[in-house]
Design a protein around this motif. Sequence first.
Motif, PDB file in Angstrom:
ATOM      1  N   ALA A   1       0.818  -1.218   0.000  1.00  0.00           N
ATOM      2  CA  ALA A   1       0.000   0.000   0.000  1.00  0.00           C
ATOM      3  C   ALA A   1       0.850   1.265   0.000  1.00  0.00           C
ATOM      4  N   ASP A   2       1.991   1.242   0.695  1.00  0.00           N
ATOM      5  CA  ASP A   2       2.854   2.426   0.756  1.00  0.00           C
ATOM      6  C   ASP A   2       3.426   2.802  -0.611  1.00  0.00           C
ATOM      7  N   GLU A   3       3.440   1.856  -1.540  1.00  0.00           N
ATOM      8  CA  GLU A   3       4.060   2.096  -2.845  1.00  0.00           C
ATOM      9  C   GLU A   3       3.063   2.538  -3.908  1.00  0.00           C
ATOM     10  N   ALA A   4       1.835   2.834  -3.524  1.00  0.00           N
ATOM     11  CA  ALA A   4       0.840   3.283  -4.497  1.00  0.00           C
ATOM     12  C   ALA A   4       1.297   4.519  -5.277  1.00  0.00           C
ATOM     13  N   PRO A   5       1.924   5.535  -4.639  1.00  0.00           N
ATOM     14  CA  PRO A   5       2.392   6.679  -5.427  1.00  0.00           C
ATOM     15  C   PRO A   5       3.439   6.295  -6.477  1.00  0.00           C
TER      16      PRO A   5
ATOM     17  N   HIS B   1      -3.757  -4.379   4.166  1.00  0.00           N
ATOM     18  CA  HIS B   1      -3.760  -2.958   3.797  1.00  0.00           C
ATOM     19  C   HIS B   1      -3.863  -2.896   2.269  1.00  0.00           C
ATOM     20  N   ARG B   2      -5.049  -2.664   1.780  1.00  0.00           N
ATOM     21  CA  ARG B   2      -5.302  -2.750   0.348  1.00  0.00           C
ATOM     22  C   ARG B   2      -4.541  -1.674  -0.419  1.00  0.00           C
ATOM     23  N   VAL B   3      -4.024  -2.028  -1.580  1.00  0.00           N
ATOM     24  CA  VAL B   3      -3.328  -1.080  -2.445  1.00  0.00           C
ATOM     25  C   VAL B   3      -4.371  -0.312  -3.243  1.00  0.00           C
ATOM     26  N   PRO B   4      -4.431   1.017  -3.132  1.00  0.00           N
ATOM     27  CA  PRO B   4      -5.438   1.787  -3.873  1.00  0.00           C
ATOM     28  C   PRO B   4      -5.321   1.567  -5.375  1.00  0.00           C
ATOM     29  N   GLN B   5      -6.441   1.677  -6.052  1.00  0.00           N
ATOM     30  CA  GLN B   5      -6.432   1.566  -7.505  1.00  0.00           C
ATOM     31  C   GLN B   5      -5.712   2.769  -8.110  1.00  0.00           C
TER      32      GLN B   5
END
Length: 466
Positions: free
Chosen positions: A350-354, A379-383
């Motif tokens: 999740a922390d790597e979404a950006p 902790h889901r990774v945002p789309q």
Amino acid sequence: MSFASLGLIDPLLRNLQDLNYRTPTPVQVKAIPAVLSGKDVMAAAQTGTGKTAGFALPLLQRLVQHGPAVSSNRARVLVLVPTRELAEQVLQSFIEYGKGLDLRCLAAYGGVSINPQMMKLRKGVDVLVATPGRLLDLNRQNAVQFDQVQTLVLDEADRMLDLGFARELNAVFAALPAQRQTLLFSATFTDDIRAMAANILRGPVHISVSPPNATASKIRQWVVTVDKKNKPDLFMHLVAENNWKHALVFVKTRNGVDYLAAMLDEAGYAVDTIHGDKPQPARLRALERFKTGEVQMLVATDVAARGLDIDDLPLVINVDLPIVAQDYVHRIGRTGRAGASGVAVSLVCADEAPQLAAIEALIRQTLRREEEPGFEAEHRVPQTSATGEIIKKPKKPKKPKVPQVAPGAMQVPGKKARPQSGADKRKPAAPRAVAAGKGTSLSSGSPFSAQKPRSKPAGGRGKRQP
């Protein structure tokens, strides 16, 4: 189209035939005639398309045909590269393409003794491949002068700026002759690179043989979402489940490299590592062992993202996404080279979404996502989207609470229901703890474990010369 039709001389054509180079790539078709004519060139092409041959072949021919003999402590062609590995790779290409020609070539970089490099420069060299820091060290000690440089090549200039070499590059530019040929070859061109090119190139020939920052079409790419703490166990599971035998593995930190390499070694894989703390001879030895197949898994930081030309590498695994989106292009470009197919898998938390959003915007595609049973992320990774946008999931509306009425109880509006007889007033049981994750190999010392942020030490972190 053949190499002979591009105007190359017979000795070069014979060497290309020995190397099994049959047909020039699109970037070579456009670059070789432009460089032979003495023009400045700014070429963008995805990694693995033959950029090095695009400038090395015509420069070797110009040195043979037009250049005078080089003087002591001088170089006629100067090639600047960001890392030691790329310096060795480019040097080897010049040696192979120029076999049988009476030319001297040398690579100079930090991490090794400067004295042998100074000794070799005493007779002068035709081609000097160097990292910016070591080049300026040699210049300050009068081991190399720039007054006879005819051509400057910047190979992977974007990476040099990423590593903080802007000041060193400006110092080199100021010391070079104003009348020279300048070539920029890279897979990616940032706004900073274009601004620099405007100051040092004169009427350049612009070459682009693929969309900017494109990744090879024959590389299958996807991501597997996972919690950060479970990345090592998921990595080991995927390697075993898919029977992966030969892969280049990228990790963000040196501690992470050593941690993952220890897990692979314990599982019986032949493994070696490349990172900034290893001496240069050890790094070159690890690369050579990986190329020959003696090592199955090479675990590395981004120092290995460029300059590694490995035949038939089937797989690149990103255990951590890179901080700089352009480095993703270079990482996965180690596979799928020269028209071959390849696979690139990234483990994303999740922390790597950006970072994921920036990568997808850069390559203009949304990467396919998968989940591995047993490793689903809590902790889901945002789309994300190919426009670089992080799409947050809409919150589900909360359902209104319906008061529970015991059988026989009387409900008074605005008040809680009171049972007619004594009701069970036991407190509800505390919720059960949720398991932290699958696997037992992780410990509190794992560089992948979630930890509380530590206070920053006083003073900045020094930069390391490649």
